[in-house]
Enzyme design. Structure first.
Site, PDB file in Angstrom:
ATOM      1  N   ARG A 209       0.851  -1.182   0.000  1.00 46.51           N
ATOM      2  CA  ARG A 209       0.000   0.000   0.000  1.00 46.51           C
ATOM      3  C   ARG A 209       0.890   1.236   0.000  1.00 46.51           C
ATOM      4  NH1 ARG A 209      -3.306  -2.960  -1.538  1.00 46.51           N
ATOM      5  NH2 ARG A 209      -5.406  -3.384  -0.706  1.00 46.51           N
ATOM      6  N   GLU A 238      -3.132   7.498  -4.561  1.00 46.84           N
ATOM      7  CA  GLU A 238      -3.632   6.861  -5.783  1.00 46.84           C
ATOM      8  C   GLU A 238      -5.096   7.240  -5.988  1.00 46.84           C
ATOM      9  OE1 GLU A 238      -3.100   2.612  -5.881  1.00 46.84           O
ATOM     10  OE2 GLU A 238      -1.024   2.731  -5.241  1.00 46.84           O
ATOM     11  N   HIS A 255       0.361   0.109  -9.537  1.00 48.67           N
ATOM     12  CA  HIS A 255      -0.334  -0.836  -8.652  1.00 48.67           C
ATOM     13  C   HIS A 255      -0.773  -2.075  -9.432  1.00 48.67           C
ATOM     14  CE1 HIS A 255      -2.957  -1.000  -4.747  1.00 48.67           C
ATOM     15  NE2 HIS A 255      -2.521  -2.198  -5.082  1.00 48.67           N
TER      16      HIS A 255
END
Length: 376
Positions: A209, A238, A255
Site C-alpha cells: 500500500r 492513488e 499498482h
C-alpha cells in the site's frame, strides 16, 4: 439474478454468465443507484463498500471482492445486515512475489550488483510476503522476516525485529496491509527517520500500500540519498501519485504487481466458487479451462542458468521495463493511472513457461521458483 461487477475483473462472463444478468460498472465511480437492485456485487480494491453505497439496496445476497485485502470493505456493516462476504486471499500472491523477485533481478543487472549474496528483509509475512520469500529462497537468497502479528500468533517461522531487519538487510520488500491505528500501525511505517537510517545502497521495494511509506518524506530522503534505490508499485494518493516522486524510482508501475493473468483469474474464480457454495449449486467451471496457452511452448536450456540468464528467462514471462516505460509516459495524464491499470496487458506467471533441461537435479531450484516442465 442481477450481478453488478467491476468491469476490470476478467473471466466474469464464462464463470458467472449462467448464474444471472451481468452488469459491468466502473468500480471507482460506482454509485448507490447502480447497485440498488443488485443481488450480487463483485468489486476490486478501488470500490468502497459501505452503508453509503448499499443502504438503498434491500435484496443484496452476496458481496465478493477479488482482492487479498479488505480495508475497502465495511465488514461490520455487511455482518450487521447479514450479507455474506468473501474475498480472495492469496489470489495474486504468486504474482506479487514474482514481481518483487523480477524487480530485484532487474536492479541487480542495472547496477551490476548481483542479487546472489545479498540479504533481503521482508516486512509482512502474509501471502505476498511469503510468496516473495519463496522465490528468493529457491534462488538461495538469505531472507529475514519481520511480522510481529504472525510471531505473536505462534507462526513457527523465524522472525526478527524491524530494527534488526533494517540493520542487516541489503534489500527491503514491503508486504504489509495498511493499518492506521494501534500497536502495529503501518501507516507511514517508513517515515523520514527510518528511511534515513537504512544501510548505504539499500534497495527498497513497495508492493503493498502506498501510504506504508511517507511519500513526501521519501522525496526529501531521496534528495539527500541517491544511493537508495526504489521500486514503487503503489503510491500515496492513488490514483494521483506525487509527480515529483516518480523520477526517483528506478522502476515505477501503477499498482499492478498482482496483475498476472493467473492471479486475476484466480481472484474471480475464488468468488465464483464461493457464490456457488452459497447458492448450493455445483461449481462446474475449472480455472485451467480459462487460461490461454503461453506463446512459448518451451525453452531448452543447455546449462543451468546464471543470474543474467535467469533474468532473461524472467523477461520471457514478464519484462518490467515495459510497464515502467508506460507508467512514466502516462501517469500524469487525466485518469492515466486507472487507464493504465484497466488496459494493462496481462502478464503471465513463471508457471506458464516450460523449461527443458537434461540434468534435472541441477535445476530443481527453477521448479521451486515456479517454472514448469523443468527436466525431462
Amino acid at each position: 439474478m442481477k450481478i453488478v461487477v467491476d468491469e476490470n475483473m476478467p473471466y466474469v462472463e464464462p464463470l458467472f454468465g449462467a448464474l444471472g444478468e451481468i452488469i459491468p460498472v466502473n468500480g471507482r465511480t460506482l454509485t448507490p443507484e447502480q447497485v440498488q437492485d443488485a443481488d450480487v456485487l463483485l468489486v476490486r480494491s478501488v470500490t468502497r463498500v459501505n452503508a453509503a453505497l448499499l443502504d438503498a439496496n434491500s435484496k443484496l445476497k452476496f458481496v465478493g471482492s477479488a482482492t487479498i485485502g479488505t480495508d475497502h470493505v465495511d465488514l461490520a456493516y455487511l455482518a450487521g445486515r447479514g450479507i455474506p462476504f468473501s474475498n480472495a486471499p492469496g489470489c495474486n500472491a504468486t504474482a506479487v512475489g514474482e514481481f518483487a523477485f523480477i524487480a530485484m533481478l532487474e536492479l541487480a543487472a542495472r547496477f551490476n550488483s548481483p542479487l546472489k549474496g545479498k540479504v533481503v528483509g521482508i516486512v509482512g509475512a502474509g501471502n505476498t510476503g511469503s510468496a516473495t520469500a519463496k522465490c528468493l529462497e529457491a534462488y538461495g537468497i538469505k531472507v529475514l522476516l519481520n511480522d510481529p502479528i504472525k510471531a505473536a500468533e505462534g507462526d513457527p517461522r523465524h522472525f526478527v525485529s524491524l530494527e534488526t531487519l533494517l540493520h542487516e538487510a541489503d534489500i527491503i520488500s514491503l508486504h504489509v496491509p495498511i493499518t492506521r491505528t494501534g500497536e502495529h500501525k503501518t501507516l507511514h511505517l517508513f517515515d523520514e527517520a527510518r528511511m534515513m537510517s537504512l544501510k548505504p545502497n539499500t534497495w527498497l521495494l513497495n508492493c503493498c500500500r502506498g501510504d506504508v511509506i511517507d511519500n513526501q518524506a521519501l522525496i526529501k530522503v531521496k534528495e539527500q540519498r541517491d544511493d537508495l534505490k526504489l521500486v514503487l508499485d503503489v503510491w500515496e494518493g492513488e490514483p494521483n501519485p506525487m509527480p515529483e516522486l516518480v523520477p526517483f524510482a528506478e522502476f515505477a508501475t501503477p499498482h499492478i504487481a498482482g496483475y498476472s493473468l493467473e492471479g486475476k483469474a484466480r481472484g474471480t474464480f475464488m468468488l465464483y466458487q464461493k457464490l456457488c457454495e452459497l447458492l448450493a449449486i455445483p461449481a462446474t467451471k475449472r480455472l485451467s479451462e480459462l487460461l490461454p496457452p503461453f506463446h512459448f511452448k518451451a525453452v531448452e536450456l543447455e546449462q543451468a542458468p546464471d543470474e543474467k540468464a535467469l533474468l532473461q528467462l524472467a523477461r520471457f514471462v514478464y519484462d518490467l521495463r515495459d510497464d515502467d516505460a508506460v507508467f512514466r509516459n502516462g501517469f500524469a495524464r487525466s485518469n492515466g493511472f486507472d487507464t493504465m491499470r484497466k488496459n494493462h496487458k496481462h502478464r503471465r506467471e513463471f508457471s506458464a513457461l516450460a523449461l527443458a533441461y537434461h540434468g534435472q537435479s541441477e535445476v530443481d531450484w527453477l521448479s521451486n521458483l515456479g517454472f514448469s516442465g523443468v527436466g525431462r
